[in-house]
Motif scaffolding. Sequence first.
Motif, short mmCIF file in Angstrom:
data_model
loop_
_atom_site.label_atom_id
_atom_site.label_comp_id
_atom_site.label_asym_id
_atom_site.label_seq_id
_atom_site.Cartn_x
_atom_site.Cartn_y
_atom_site.Cartn_z
N LYS A 1 0.86 -1.18 0.00
CA LYS A 1 0.00 0.00 0.00
C LYS A 1 0.90 1.23 0.00
CE LYS A 1 -3.70 -2.18 2.61
NZ LYS A 1 -4.47 -2.18 3.86
N PRO A 2 0.38 2.40 -0.45
CA PRO A 2 1.21 3.61 -0.42
C PRO A 2 1.72 3.91 0.99
CG PRO A 2 -0.77 3.98 -1.71
CD PRO A 2 -0.92 2.63 -1.06
N ASN A 3 2.96 4.37 1.06
CA ASN A 3 3.63 4.76 2.32
C ASN A 3 3.87 3.60 3.27
OD1 ASN A 3 3.74 7.50 1.52
ND2 ASN A 3 1.62 7.75 2.16
N VAL A 4 3.90 2.37 2.76
CA VAL A 4 4.23 1.20 3.58
C VAL A 4 5.54 0.63 3.06
CG1 VAL A 4 3.57 -1.15 4.22
CG2 VAL A 4 1.85 0.65 4.13
N ILE A 5 6.47 0.35 3.97
CA ILE A 5 7.74 -0.24 3.58
C ILE A 5 7.89 -1.60 4.23
CG2 ILE A 5 8.85 2.00 3.26
CD1 ILE A 5 10.27 1.52 5.97
N PHE A 6 8.75 -2.41 3.65
CA PHE A 6 9.08 -3.69 4.26
C PHE A 6 10.52 -4.02 3.93
CE2 PHE A 6 6.79 -4.36 0.32
CZ PHE A 6 7.62 -5.21 -0.40
N GLY A 7 11.16 -4.73 4.79
CA GLY A 7 12.56 -5.07 4.58
C GLY A 7 13.23 -5.44 5.89
N ARG A 8 14.52 -5.20 5.97
CA ARG A 8 15.30 -5.48 7.18
C ARG A 8 16.06 -4.24 7.60
NH1 ARG A 8 15.82 -10.81 8.60
NH2 ARG A 8 15.14 -12.29 7.05
N LEU A 9 16.13 -4.06 8.90
CA LEU A 9 16.90 -2.97 9.48
C LEU A 9 17.66 -3.56 10.66
CD1 LEU A 9 17.55 0.07 9.50
CD2 LEU A 9 15.60 0.38 11.02
N SER A 10 18.98 -3.58 10.56
CA SER A 10 19.83 -4.18 11.60
C SER A 10 19.41 -5.60 11.93
CB SER A 10 19.81 -3.31 12.87
OG SER A 10 20.29 -2.03 12.59
N LYS A 11 19.22 -6.41 10.91
CA LYS A 11 18.84 -7.83 11.01
C LYS A 11 17.44 -8.05 11.58
CE LYS A 11 23.55 -9.46 11.33
NZ LYS A 11 24.51 -10.31 12.01
N LYS A 12 16.67 -6.99 11.74
CA LYS A 12 15.30 -7.11 12.23
C LYS A 12 14.34 -6.85 11.08
CE LYS A 12 12.12 -5.01 15.50
NZ LYS A 12 11.89 -3.94 16.44
N ARG A 13 13.34 -7.74 10.91
CA ARG A 13 12.35 -7.55 9.85
C ARG A 13 11.43 -6.39 10.23
NH1 ARG A 13 10.01 -13.47 8.80
NH2 ARG A 13 11.95 -14.47 9.30
N ILE A 14 11.12 -5.56 9.24
CA ILE A 14 10.22 -4.44 9.51
C ILE A 14 9.13 -4.37 8.44
CG2 ILE A 14 11.89 -3.01 10.73
CD1 ILE A 14 12.26 -1.44 8.10
N VAL A 15 7.95 -4.03 8.89
CA VAL A 15 6.84 -3.71 8.00
C VAL A 15 6.11 -2.58 8.70
CG1 VAL A 15 4.67 -4.47 6.97
CG2 VAL A 15 6.57 -6.08 7.20
N GLY A 16 5.94 -1.47 8.01
CA GLY A 16 5.26 -0.36 8.65
C GLY A 16 5.17 0.85 7.77
N GLY A 17 4.64 1.91 8.34
CA GLY A 17 4.47 3.15 7.60
C GLY A 17 5.78 3.89 7.46
N SER A 18 5.83 4.75 6.46
CA SER A 18 7.04 5.51 6.22
C SER A 18 6.69 6.82 5.54
CB SER A 18 8.00 4.73 5.34
OG SER A 18 9.09 5.55 4.97
N SER A 19 7.40 7.86 5.90
CA SER A 19 7.28 9.13 5.18
C SER A 19 8.52 9.35 4.33
CB SER A 19 7.09 10.27 6.17
OG SER A 19 8.22 10.35 7.02
N THR A 20 9.42 8.35 4.29
CA THR A 20 10.64 8.44 3.51
C THR A 20 10.29 8.50 2.03
OG1 THR A 20 11.78 7.13 5.17
CG2 THR A 20 12.84 7.32 3.04
N ARG A 21 10.97 9.36 1.29
CA ARG A 21 10.71 9.50 -0.14
C ARG A 21 11.99 9.22 -0.92
NH1 ARG A 21 5.71 11.73 -0.72
NH2 ARG A 21 4.96 12.90 1.04
#
Length: 102
Positions: free
Chosen positions: A19-39
Amino acid sequence: HLPHPSANRRAPDLIVVSKPNVIFGRLSKKRIVGGSSTRGMHGYFPKHPDLWPIFIGKGPNIRKHTAEIQFENIDLAPTLAKILGFKFPGPLDGQVRTQILR
């Protein structure tokens, strides 16, 4: 819009669109899924109109426009090649955007 893997060896086997403004991936070996305002990140679906790039051109071979047109990044190389008189030895993914040319 995207090629099938049987038609293009560079085509992915799997595409995940969030969905728009949702990211997924890894950050420091931790899985992340959540909102983002990063462009300005990679991995967006190119047909989403909110994510289309801006193209501004001016010169003797470019027509003056007041209305916006859809202009995809892959169309930039063939359009500039046409303006400069270059010819590519094979087909390109994009197309010449003749509506911006004089």
